[in-house]
Scaffold this motif. Sequence first.
Motif, short mmCIF file in Angstrom:
data_model
loop_
_atom_site.label_atom_id
_atom_site.label_comp_id
_atom_site.label_asym_id
_atom_site.label_seq_id
_atom_site.Cartn_x
_atom_site.Cartn_y
_atom_site.Cartn_z
N LEU A 191 0.86 -1.18 0.00
CA LEU A 191 0.00 0.00 0.00
C LEU A 191 0.89 1.23 0.00
O LEU A 191 1.77 1.36 0.86
N THR A 193 1.66 4.62 1.07
CA THR A 193 1.22 5.56 2.11
C THR A 193 2.25 6.68 2.23
O THR A 193 2.75 6.98 3.29
N LYS A 241 -5.94 4.49 3.77
CA LYS A 241 -5.39 3.17 3.48
C LYS A 241 -5.08 2.34 4.72
O LYS A 241 -5.35 1.14 4.73
#
Length: 273
Positions: A191, A193, A241
């Motif tokens: 993910l 971020t 997220k």
Amino acid sequence: MPRIPLEDNFADVINKTQRGRKISDADLAAKAGITAEELAAVKGGEIRENTLLALAPALQLGRNSLLAMARKEWYPEQPIFPRGFAMFNTPFEDMTVNSYLVWDKKTKLAAAFDTGASADSMLDTVASEGLTLRYVFITHTHDDHIADLDRVAATNAEIWASELEPVERPGAKTFQENAHFHLGELSIKTLFTWGHSPGMTTFYVTGLAWPLAIVGDSIFASSMGGSPTHFEMQLRNNQQKILKLPADTVIAGGHGPLTTLKQEKQHNPFFAR
């Protein structure tokens, strides 16, 4: 392992937020309805409860959680992993930095996340558990997180980092967001971020006793990674997220102790309301 202190104190959170939101001292004092002297006192670490309660909404921070942080009333309950997970905390200049190791119990395949200042304990664990280090995943390329990459890379593990922040070394590979890796029964998802750094990556690991998010400097227990230029993006990525992961997800930050998503939603001034 001795108890790891929180990475930030309440004054760090205030200063980090003010810098990130680019609010001058004069504007912040006026918005909070406090004097310049009161602002300077709490920014310097003095606990003035009424001043903190006034500052929190002006900075969009949680009032109760910021006050509890100043009072040192909370420390995260530490999750227990029976097997397949190890955390390493090593000194780097005037701080300490975390790195992590996960492995599949059946195949003995392992993945490292960052190296910390020293990978001695990590490599000892790989040896003592009879593991094969398959991957080394980099949350971001700040020096404290990859200080011992050469030694870890000598195991012939694949080195992976975000395409937005590649590792400058021969043979290192890059991934896109939502890439998936597998180690036996373990699944690892990427993910993006970013905010604290251009390619900050959270690795979401399932198949252990608890879902696990290895977040680098995206989030710390009671705080988050700062950025003078991309603070709002860091905050937004965290909210969109990381905070949407399951509530029992363990948050493994680049600094400070382990925590859980549920605890951060209750106690982190950036997210608790």
